[in-house]
Design an enzyme around this catalytic site. Sequence first.
Site, PDB file in Angstrom:
ATOM      1  N   GLU A  17       0.833  -1.211   0.000  1.00 18.56           N
ATOM      2  CA  GLU A  17       0.000   0.000   0.000  1.00 18.56           C
ATOM      3  C   GLU A  17       0.868   1.261   0.000  1.00 18.56           C
ATOM      4  OE1 GLU A  17      -3.783  -0.029   1.799  1.00 18.56           O
ATOM      5  OE2 GLU A  17      -3.273   1.657   3.087  1.00 18.56           O
ATOM      6  N   TYR A  49      -6.711   7.162  -0.371  1.00 13.74           N
ATOM      7  CA  TYR A  49      -7.475   8.336  -0.800  1.00 13.74           C
ATOM      8  C   TYR A  49      -7.689   9.218   0.421  1.00 13.74           C
ATOM      9  CZ  TYR A  49     -11.438  10.800  -2.994  1.00 13.74           C
ATOM     10  OH  TYR A  49     -12.276  11.740  -3.534  1.00 13.74           O
ATOM     11  N   TYR A 148     -12.661  -5.545   9.808  1.00 18.62           N
ATOM     12  CA  TYR A 148     -11.990  -5.243  11.077  1.00 18.62           C
ATOM     13  C   TYR A 148     -11.978  -6.457  12.002  1.00 18.62           C
ATOM     14  CZ  TYR A 148     -12.750  -0.697   9.063  1.00 18.62           C
ATOM     15  OH  TYR A 148     -12.741   0.357   8.186  1.00 18.62           O
ATOM     16  N   LYS A 275       7.459   3.340   1.795  1.00 21.32           N
ATOM     17  CA  LYS A 275       8.834   3.053   2.235  1.00 21.32           C
ATOM     18  C   LYS A 275       9.377   1.870   1.436  1.00 21.32           C
ATOM     19  CE  LYS A 275       8.029   4.504   7.005  1.00 21.32           C
ATOM     20  NZ  LYS A 275       7.448   3.953   8.232  1.00 21.32           N
TER      21      LYS A 275
HETATM   22  P1  FAD Z   1     -18.299   1.185   6.856  1.00 23.10           P
HETATM   23  O1  FAD Z   1     -18.278  -0.129   6.193  1.00 23.10           O
HETATM   24  O2  FAD Z   1     -19.374   2.126   6.465  1.00 23.10           O
HETATM   25  O3  FAD Z   1     -18.361   0.919   8.439  1.00 23.10           O
HETATM   26  C1  FAD Z   1     -18.211   1.986   9.370  1.00 23.10           C
HETATM   27  C2  FAD Z   1     -19.042   1.679  10.614  1.00 23.10           C
HETATM   28  O4  FAD Z   1     -20.447   1.701  10.290  1.00 23.10           O
HETATM   29  C3  FAD Z   1     -18.787   0.287  11.218  1.00 23.10           C
HETATM   30  O5  FAD Z   1     -18.932   0.398  12.597  1.00 23.10           O
HETATM   31  C4  FAD Z   1     -19.891  -0.570  10.609  1.00 23.10           C
HETATM   32  O6  FAD Z   1     -20.232  -1.691  11.408  1.00 23.10           O
HETATM   33  C5  FAD Z   1     -21.052   0.429  10.557  1.00 23.10           C
HETATM   34  N1  FAD Z   1     -21.981   0.171   9.445  1.00 23.10           N
HETATM   35  C6  FAD Z   1     -21.673  -0.237   8.190  1.00 23.10           C
HETATM   36  N2  FAD Z   1     -22.781  -0.317   7.431  1.00 23.10           N
HETATM   37  C7  FAD Z   1     -23.832   0.057   8.237  1.00 23.10           C
HETATM   38  C8  FAD Z   1     -25.228   0.192   8.046  1.00 23.10           C
HETATM   39  N3  FAD Z   1     -25.795  -0.102   6.862  1.00 23.10           N
HETATM   40  N4  FAD Z   1     -25.987   0.621   9.083  1.00 23.10           N
HETATM   41  C9  FAD Z   1     -25.452   0.909  10.290  1.00 23.10           C
HETATM   42  N5  FAD Z   1     -24.107   0.796  10.526  1.00 23.10           N
HETATM   43  C10 FAD Z   1     -23.302   0.376   9.520  1.00 23.10           C
HETATM   44  N6  FAD Z   1      -9.645   5.912   5.034  1.00 23.10           N
HETATM   45  C11 FAD Z   1      -9.397   6.900   4.139  1.00 23.10           C
HETATM   46  O7  FAD Z   1      -9.778   8.052   4.370  1.00 23.10           O
HETATM   47  N7  FAD Z   1      -8.752   6.661   2.947  1.00 23.10           N
HETATM   48  C12 FAD Z   1      -8.320   5.411   2.619  1.00 23.10           C
HETATM   49  O8  FAD Z   1      -7.736   5.215   1.546  1.00 23.10           O
HETATM   50  C13 FAD Z   1      -8.554   4.332   3.545  1.00 23.10           C
HETATM   51  N8  FAD Z   1      -8.165   3.063   3.260  1.00 23.10           N
HETATM   52  C14 FAD Z   1      -8.468   2.044   4.138  1.00 23.10           C
HETATM   53  C15 FAD Z   1      -8.117   0.717   3.811  1.00 23.10           C
HETATM   54  C16 FAD Z   1      -8.396  -0.332   4.694  1.00 23.10           C
HETATM   55  C17 FAD Z   1      -8.031  -1.737   4.322  1.00 23.10           C
HETATM   56  C18 FAD Z   1      -9.023  -0.052   5.938  1.00 23.10           C
HETATM   57  C19 FAD Z   1      -9.302  -1.170   6.920  1.00 23.10           C
HETATM   58  C20 FAD Z   1      -9.380   1.248   6.273  1.00 23.10           C
HETATM   59  C21 FAD Z   1      -9.120   2.308   5.381  1.00 23.10           C
HETATM   60  N9  FAD Z   1      -9.482   3.632   5.669  1.00 23.10           N
HETATM   61  C22 FAD Z   1      -9.233   4.634   4.765  1.00 23.10           C
HETATM   62  C23 FAD Z   1     -10.127   3.946   6.953  1.00 23.10           C
HETATM   63  C24 FAD Z   1     -11.668   3.842   6.860  1.00 23.10           C
HETATM   64  O9  FAD Z   1     -12.159   4.896   6.059  1.00 23.10           O
HETATM   65  C25 FAD Z   1     -12.222   3.930   8.281  1.00 23.10           C
HETATM   66  O10 FAD Z   1     -11.870   2.771   9.009  1.00 23.10           O
HETATM   67  C26 FAD Z   1     -13.689   4.268   8.413  1.00 23.10           C
HETATM   68  O11 FAD Z   1     -13.925   4.636   9.778  1.00 23.10           O
HETATM   69  C27 FAD Z   1     -14.659   3.151   8.072  1.00 23.10           C
HETATM   70  O12 FAD Z   1     -14.651   2.859   6.751  1.00 23.10           O
HETATM   71  P2  FAD Z   1     -15.468   1.593   6.179  1.00 23.10           P
HETATM   72  O13 FAD Z   1     -15.397   1.666   4.727  1.00 23.10           O
HETATM   73  O14 FAD Z   1     -15.035   0.344   6.860  1.00 23.10           O
HETATM   74  O15 FAD Z   1     -16.950   1.976   6.704  1.00 23.10           O
END
Ligand code: FAD
Length: 291
Positions: A17, A49, A148, A275
């Site tokens: 990454e 992003y 997660y 890195k």
């Molecule tokens: P979601 O899947 O929407 O989940 C967020 C929360 O909402 C969780 O608690 C979930 O259980 C809950 N939830 C999900 N769907 C629903 C629903 N329908 N109703 C009620 N609750 C719900 N951040 C960046 O800004 N840029 C990046 O490039 C980036 N890359 C990442 C790559 C990876 C592999 C990971 C693990 C994280 C990355 N993040 C990045 C961080 C990420 O944006 C955060 O962890 C964020 O808080 C959650 O994103 P998510 O897509 O998992 O959200």
Amino acid sequence: MKLTELFDKNKLSLSFEVFPPKTDTAFESVKQATEEIAKLRPSFMSVTYGAGGGTSKYTLDIAKNIKERYGVATLAHLTCVSSTKETVKQRIADMKEAGIENVMALRGDLTPQLEASDRSHWAYRHAVDLIRDLKESGADFCIGGACYPEIHPESANQKEDIKYLKEKADAGCSFLTTQMFFDNNLLYNFLYKIREAGITVPIIPGIMPITNANQVERAVKLSGSFMPQRFKSLVDKFGSSPAAMKQAGIAYATDQIIDLFANGITNVHVYSMNKPDVAEKIQSNLSDILG
Ligand code: FAD
């Protein structure tokens, strides 16, 4: 190429990454670092992003450059929180134009302002909303999502977190990449639970090599990850010596990857954070295993 076509079922394969620059001035040095990593020929590279959208153009520029110059498949991240439908539509069009085939669909983190704001009018509340729009866009993207092993910090419990994760998989995620973790047993336990819940897509474990003591606090704060005593002892012993800490952190990450492979996991994502030396060292530590 679609990442799902690249996932290896037998051999260990590593992906790395990188993150895009925040400013024009930093562009060249970041581009160079990402090119050094691309020269290692990972199975793919993901480009993050900026949640605020500030680096969206750079995400595509970096991803396109890696793909076109080095033939390495790329995964462009996209977040949706606080975005309008119009903005996301434009981002999707930009990705199509840049020839992006693989998209990591994310919600993005909630800033304190977003936390405090009224969410009732948000076009995107969760990553699943973005996944649905990507599917409906007509572009044939291979879509990934985040998961997660130690539950998302906002989730009330793991059962709820897995319920929403299944919703993401059912909406069209072809694979899921995990948040970093430092104890492989947490991943094995998570895998058992999600398979039991009917989530069948490939899970790509994300491994973060901790190469300096300051990173530890940031990583734990960001991910809420559990630090095993073995890891804490290592930071206690080597944290004040940058070179020793780097070597020990890389060795720890390497050891995690070996254990994952020994337990049947073949595709591992490394949070290499621009890195090249760290990516190269992990790869060379595993040279005979990678084959
Ligand atoms: P979601 O899947 O929407 O989940 C967020 C929360 O909402 C969780 O608690 C979930 O259980 C809950 N939830 C999900 N769907 C629903 C629903 N329908 N109703 C009620 N609750 C719900 N951040 C960046 O800004 N840029 C990046 O490039 C980036 N890359 C990442 C790559 C990876 C592999 C990971 C693990 C994280 C990355 N993040 C990045 C961080 C990420 O944006 C955060 O962890 C964020 O808080 C959650 O994103 P998510 O897509 O998992 O959200």
